[in-house]
Design a protein around this motif. Structure first.
Motif, PDB file in Angstrom:
ATOM      1  N   LYS A  67      48.253  50.608  75.020  1.00  0.00           N
ATOM      2  CA  LYS A  67      46.856  50.859  75.332  1.00  0.00           C
ATOM      3  C   LYS A  67      45.985  49.768  74.711  1.00  0.00           C
ATOM      4  CE  LYS A  67      45.358  55.064  74.650  1.00  0.00           C
ATOM      5  NZ  LYS A  67      44.767  56.248  73.940  1.00  0.00           N
ATOM      6  N   VAL A  68      45.071  49.197  75.516  1.00  0.00           N
ATOM      7  CA  VAL A  68      44.196  48.142  74.996  1.00  0.00           C
ATOM      8  C   VAL A  68      42.711  48.484  75.149  1.00  0.00           C
ATOM      9  CG1 VAL A  68      45.858  46.256  75.266  1.00  0.00           C
ATOM     10  CG2 VAL A  68      44.376  46.863  77.186  1.00  0.00           C
ATOM     11  N   ILE A  69      42.379  49.471  75.984  1.00  0.00           N
ATOM     12  CA  ILE A  69      40.985  49.913  76.142  1.00  0.00           C
ATOM     13  C   ILE A  69      40.986  51.430  76.210  1.00  0.00           C
ATOM     14  CG2 ILE A  69      38.932  49.944  77.626  1.00  0.00           C
ATOM     15  CD1 ILE A  69      39.769  47.209  78.701  1.00  0.00           C
ATOM     16  N   GLU A  70      40.076  52.057  75.472  1.00  0.00           N
ATOM     17  CA  GLU A  70      39.873  53.500  75.564  1.00  0.00           C
ATOM     18  C   GLU A  70      38.398  53.762  75.798  1.00  0.00           C
ATOM     19  OE1 GLU A  70      42.177  56.507  73.247  1.00  0.00           O
ATOM     20  OE2 GLU A  70      40.208  56.932  72.346  1.00  0.00           O
ATOM     21  N   ASP A  82      40.299  34.231  87.750  1.00  0.00           N
ATOM     22  CA  ASP A  82      40.649  33.365  86.618  1.00  0.00           C
ATOM     23  C   ASP A  82      41.252  34.146  85.458  1.00  0.00           C
ATOM     24  OD1 ASP A  82      38.426  34.708  85.737  1.00  0.00           O
ATOM     25  OD2 ASP A  82      37.192  32.925  85.399  1.00  0.00           O
ATOM     26  N   ASP A  83      41.515  35.439  85.674  1.00  0.00           N
ATOM     27  CA  ASP A  83      42.126  36.326  84.675  1.00  0.00           C
ATOM     28  C   ASP A  83      41.263  36.483  83.422  1.00  0.00           C
ATOM     29  OD1 ASP A  83      44.360  36.776  86.272  1.00  0.00           O
ATOM     30  OD2 ASP A  83      45.461  35.087  85.426  1.00  0.00           O
ATOM     31  N   ARG A  84      39.966  36.220  83.542  1.00  0.00           N
ATOM     32  CA  ARG A  84      39.094  36.291  82.366  1.00  0.00           C
ATOM     33  C   ARG A  84      38.407  37.646  82.225  1.00  0.00           C
ATOM     34  NH1 ARG A  84      33.669  32.634  81.028  1.00  0.00           N
ATOM     35  NH2 ARG A  84      33.224  33.663  79.032  1.00  0.00           N
ATOM     36  N   PHE A  85      37.965  38.234  83.344  1.00  0.00           N
ATOM     37  CA  PHE A  85      37.195  39.473  83.261  1.00  0.00           C
ATOM     38  C   PHE A  85      37.898  40.614  83.989  1.00  0.00           C
ATOM     39  CE2 PHE A  85      33.792  36.260  82.783  1.00  0.00           C
ATOM     40  CZ  PHE A  85      33.292  36.665  81.553  1.00  0.00           C
ATOM     41  N   LEU A  86      37.832  41.794  83.367  1.00  0.00           N
ATOM     42  CA  LEU A  86      38.348  43.016  83.971  1.00  0.00           C
ATOM     43  C   LEU A  86      37.169  43.953  84.198  1.00  0.00           C
ATOM     44  CD1 LEU A  86      41.058  44.470  84.743  1.00  0.00           C
ATOM     45  CD2 LEU A  86      40.906  45.611  82.516  1.00  0.00           C
ATOM     46  N   TYR A  87      37.083  44.520  85.405  1.00  0.00           N
ATOM     47  CA  TYR A  87      35.978  45.400  85.778  1.00  0.00           C
ATOM     48  C   TYR A  87      36.506  46.819  85.972  1.00  0.00           C
ATOM     49  CZ  TYR A  87      33.536  41.014  86.488  1.00  0.00           C
ATOM     50  OH  TYR A  87      32.976  39.775  86.289  1.00  0.00           O
ATOM     51  N   LEU A  88      35.786  47.801  85.419  1.00  0.00           N
ATOM     52  CA  LEU A  88      36.224  49.187  85.434  1.00  0.00           C
ATOM     53  C   LEU A  88      35.176  50.068  86.111  1.00  0.00           C
ATOM     54  CD1 LEU A  88      37.369  49.564  81.689  1.00  0.00           C
ATOM     55  CD2 LEU A  88      38.562  48.431  83.574  1.00  0.00           C
ATOM     56  N   SER A  89      35.624  50.923  87.036  1.00  0.00           N
ATOM     57  CA  SER A  89      34.739  51.878  87.705  1.00  0.00           C
ATOM     58  C   SER A  89      34.989  53.265  87.136  1.00  0.00           C
ATOM     59  CB  SER A  89      34.993  51.886  89.218  1.00  0.00           C
ATOM     60  OG  SER A  89      34.656  50.646  89.790  1.00  0.00           O
ATOM     61  N   GLU A 115      29.545  54.745  85.206  1.00  0.00           N
ATOM     62  CA  GLU A 115      29.421  53.413  84.611  1.00  0.00           C
ATOM     63  C   GLU A 115      30.315  52.409  85.338  1.00  0.00           C
ATOM     64  OE1 GLU A 115      28.998  53.572  79.948  1.00  0.00           O
ATOM     65  OE2 GLU A 115      30.572  54.951  80.610  1.00  0.00           O
ATOM     66  N   PHE A 116      29.829  51.185  85.407  1.00  0.00           N
ATOM     67  CA  PHE A 116      30.634  50.062  85.884  1.00  0.00           C
ATOM     68  C   PHE A 116      30.688  49.071  84.724  1.00  0.00           C
ATOM     69  CE2 PHE A 116      31.131  45.975  88.199  1.00  0.00           C
ATOM     70  CZ  PHE A 116      32.316  46.261  88.849  1.00  0.00           C
ATOM     71  N   GLN A 117      31.867  48.907  84.127  1.00  0.00           N
ATOM     72  CA  GLN A 117      32.002  48.144  82.892  1.00  0.00           C
ATOM     73  C   GLN A 117      32.714  46.813  83.118  1.00  0.00           C
ATOM     74  OE1 GLN A 117      34.019  50.620  80.007  1.00  0.00           O
ATOM     75  NE2 GLN A 117      32.281  52.025  79.802  1.00  0.00           N
ATOM     76  N   GLN A 118      32.339  45.842  82.285  1.00  0.00           N
ATOM     77  CA  GLN A 118      32.983  44.526  82.304  1.00  0.00           C
ATOM     78  C   GLN A 118      33.581  44.243  80.929  1.00  0.00           C
ATOM     79  OE1 GLN A 118      30.648  40.884  81.827  1.00  0.00           O
ATOM     80  NE2 GLN A 118      31.552  40.083  83.722  1.00  0.00           N
ATOM     81  N   TYR A 119      34.825  43.725  80.936  1.00  0.00           N
ATOM     82  CA  TYR A 119      35.501  43.346  79.695  1.00  0.00           C
ATOM     83  C   TYR A 119      35.992  41.908  79.803  1.00  0.00           C
ATOM     84  CZ  TYR A 119      35.654  48.209  78.100  1.00  0.00           C
ATOM     85  OH  TYR A 119      35.323  49.462  77.674  1.00  0.00           O
ATOM     86  N   HIS A 177      43.465  41.977  73.350  1.00  0.00           N
ATOM     87  CA  HIS A 177      42.260  42.379  72.614  1.00  0.00           C
ATOM     88  C   HIS A 177      41.024  42.236  73.505  1.00  0.00           C
ATOM     89  CE1 HIS A 177      45.185  41.051  69.478  1.00  0.00           C
ATOM     90  NE2 HIS A 177      44.765  42.164  68.899  1.00  0.00           N
ATOM     91  N   PRO A 178      40.876  43.102  74.512  1.00  0.00           N
ATOM     92  CA  PRO A 178      39.699  43.030  75.385  1.00  0.00           C
ATOM     93  C   PRO A 178      38.411  43.298  74.611  1.00  0.00           C
ATOM     94  CG  PRO A 178      41.432  44.398  76.350  1.00  0.00           C
ATOM     95  CD  PRO A 178      41.813  44.157  74.926  1.00  0.00           C
ATOM     96  N   LYS A 179      37.319  42.691  75.083  1.00  0.00           N
ATOM     97  CA  LYS A 179      36.001  42.895  74.483  1.00  0.00           C
ATOM     98  C   LYS A 179      35.009  43.255  75.585  1.00  0.00           C
ATOM     99  CE  LYS A 179      36.834  39.488  70.807  1.00  0.00           C
ATOM    100  NZ  LYS A 179      36.383  38.193  70.213  1.00  0.00           N
TER     101      LYS A 179
END
Length: 382
Positions: free
Chosen positions: A295-298, A331-338, A344-348, A355-357
Motif C-alpha cells: 500500500k502506498v496511498i490511503e 510520463d509516469d509522473r502523476f496519478l489521478y484518483l476519482s 474528490e478528484f485527487q492528483q499525486y 512514496h507518492p505525494k
C-alpha cells in the motif's frame, strides 16, 4: 509495390505519443440502467480548446437494444499492434469495441470517417460470445499484439470463474478463451500487461450474479468481493502468482502499469477497506524474481451526519472515498484518483512510485457534499 504502413496514431513509445497533437474529440458512455427511455449510447464531446462547442456534446450513437450497461470500452487497435513478436502494422484505429456488462452484447462503433457521427456497424450477440468463449458480462477491452482482448466478469451461468477471451483483430470473430492454466483465479475485473516482461496483471471485483443488482451488503461485509491481484505468464497464458491484499480490502479494481516499457511496476486501486472505510492505492513491483505488492496511498473516510447517509453507511457515521478509477500520466509522473463517495478528484506525484505525494484536489460533489458546476454556481450537482 504497396508497403504496409502503421496507423499514424500508433506511437512506438509514450514519449512520442506525448509529442503528438492532442485529441479533439472524446467518447463517453451514456447510461440508462432501465428499459424505459433511450438505450445506452456513446456520446462525442468536443475537447478542442478555443472551439465554439468546447466541452459540449457534439454527437452520439445510441445502441440498437436497451439495458446494456456500457462501462469500459476500447479501440480495435493501438500501439500494441507494433509489438515485435506479433506485429500487425496494417491495422487501423477506426472502431470502438463497446461491451455491455448486463446484456453481454459487444458493439462495434465505426469512427474513422464519422468522428462526430459514429455508427454502430456490427454486433456480437450474447449467445455467440458465450458459446465461443464460455464467458459472460464482458467488461474491459484492450487491443493486444495478437488480437483484441476482452475481460469478462463470469461464466455462462453468471457465476465464476471470470476471465479473458480474444477476438480476431480484422474479422472480429470470437476466437476463444485466453487462459490455459488459470490456477486459483476465480473473480475478475481489470487487466493490463508489461509486454517487455511477458507479464499480465489481473484484478478482482465479483461475478455477474454478485454485482448485477449493485453491491450486496451481505457479500461485502463478509469480505466476499475481490481482494487479490494475479500475475500471469503472458505468452504461455498461465497463472504464476496471486497477490492477496487481505480480505478487508474489498474490490481491487483499476490497474495502471508504468508506461515506460523497461519498468516493471504499476498501481492498483481498492474501493473500500472494511476496517475503516478508507480507499487505497497499492503498488505492484518486481523484486528478486518475484512480484510484490504494498500500500502506498490511503484515503480516509470523512465524518458525515447520519441522516445524510444511505442505509448501509448510517452506522458508520462516515462517507467512504469509494475510489473507483485511477489514471497514470504518460510520463509516469502523476496519478489521478476519482473518489466519487467523497466527491474528490485527487492528483499525486508518483515520480517515486514507492512514496507518492499529493499535489492537488478538486471537489466535484459526492454522497454528502453537493458542489455546483462553475458555470451554474447556484445549482449543486446531484
Amino acid at each position: 509495390m504497396t508497403f504496409w504502413q502503421p496507423d499514424p496514431t500508433f506511437y512506438p513509445s509514450p514519449a512520442m505519443a506525448m509529442q503528438a497533437p492532442p485529441e479533439k474529440l472524446a467518447y463517453v458512455a451514456m447510461l440508462n440502467p432501465g428499459t424505459n427511455g433511450p438505450p445506452d449510447g456513446i456520446g462525442v464531446v468536443d475537447v478542442e480548446p478555443g472551439s465554439a462547442t468546447y466541452g459540449k456534446l457534439v454527437g452520439r450513437v445510441d445502441m440498437p437494444e436497451p439495458a446494456n450497461e456500457l462501462h469500459h470500452f476500447g479501440w480495435n487497435a493501438c500501439s500494441a499492434c507494433l509489438c515485435p513478436y506479433a506485429p500487425h502494422p496494417h491495422v487501423e484505429r477506426r472502431y470502438l469495441i463497446v461491451p455491455g456488462i448486463s446484456s453481454s452484447r459487444i458493439y462495434f462503433i465505426h469512427t474513422k470517417s464519422r468522428a462526430r457521427r459514429p455508427e454502430s456497424v456490427k454486433l456480437i450477440p450474447p449467445e455467440t460470445g458465450i458459446k465461443r468463449s464460455g464467458y459472460s458480462s464482458p467488461h474491459s477491452v484492450h487491443c493486444g499484439p495478437d488480437g483484441i482482448y476482452l475481460r469478462s466478469l463470469g461464466s455462462a451461468s453468471g457465476d465464476g470463474p471470470g476471465g479473458i477471451f480474444i477476438m480476431d483483430p480484422e474479422s472480429f470473430e470470437v476466437l476463444g478463451k485466453w487462459e490455459i492454466d488459470r490456477g486459483p483465479q476465480n473473480l475478475a475485473y481489470d487487466f493490463w500487461w508489461h509486454l517487455g516482461h511477458d507479464t499480465m496483471i489481473t484484478s478482482e471485483w465479483g461475478t455477474p450474479n454478485m454485482v448485477r443488482d449493485g453491491v450486496n451488503p451481505d457479500i461485502l461485509l463478509k469480505g466476499g468481493y475481490g481482494h487479490q491481484m494475479h500475475i500471469w505468464d503472458f505468452r504461455r497464458r498461465c497463472h504464476l502468482q496471486a497477490l492477496d491484499l487481505g480480505a478487508e480490502q474489498q474490490m481491487v479494481l483499476e490497474l495502471r502499469p508504468a508506461h515506460d516499457p523497461t519498468r516493471a511496476y504499476g498501481f492498483a486501486g481498492v474501493v473500500v477497506s472494511l476496517k475503516d472505510l478508507s480507499s487505497s492505492v497499492w503498488l505492484w513491483h518486481r523484486l528478486e524474481g518475484s512480484w510484490r505488492v504494498q500500500k502506498v496511498i490511503e484515503i480516509p473516510a470523512q465524518p458525515a451526519p447520519e441522516e445524510k447517509l444511505p442505509a448501509l453507511l448510517k452506522g458508520f457515521k462516515a462517507v467512504p472515498p469509494l475510489l473507483t478509477d485511477i489514471n497514470l500520466s504518460l510520463d509516469d509522473r502523476f496519478l489521478y484518483l476519482s473518489c466519487w463517495g467523497t466527491g474528490e478528484f485527487q492528483q499525486y506525484d508518483v515520480s517515486d512510485p514507492f512514496h507518492p505525494k499529493q499535489t492537488g484536489s478538486v471537489d466535484i460533489g459526492g454522497i454528502v457534499r453537493r458542489v455546483a458546476h462553475t458555470k451554474n454556481p447556484q445549482k449543486p450537482l446531484k
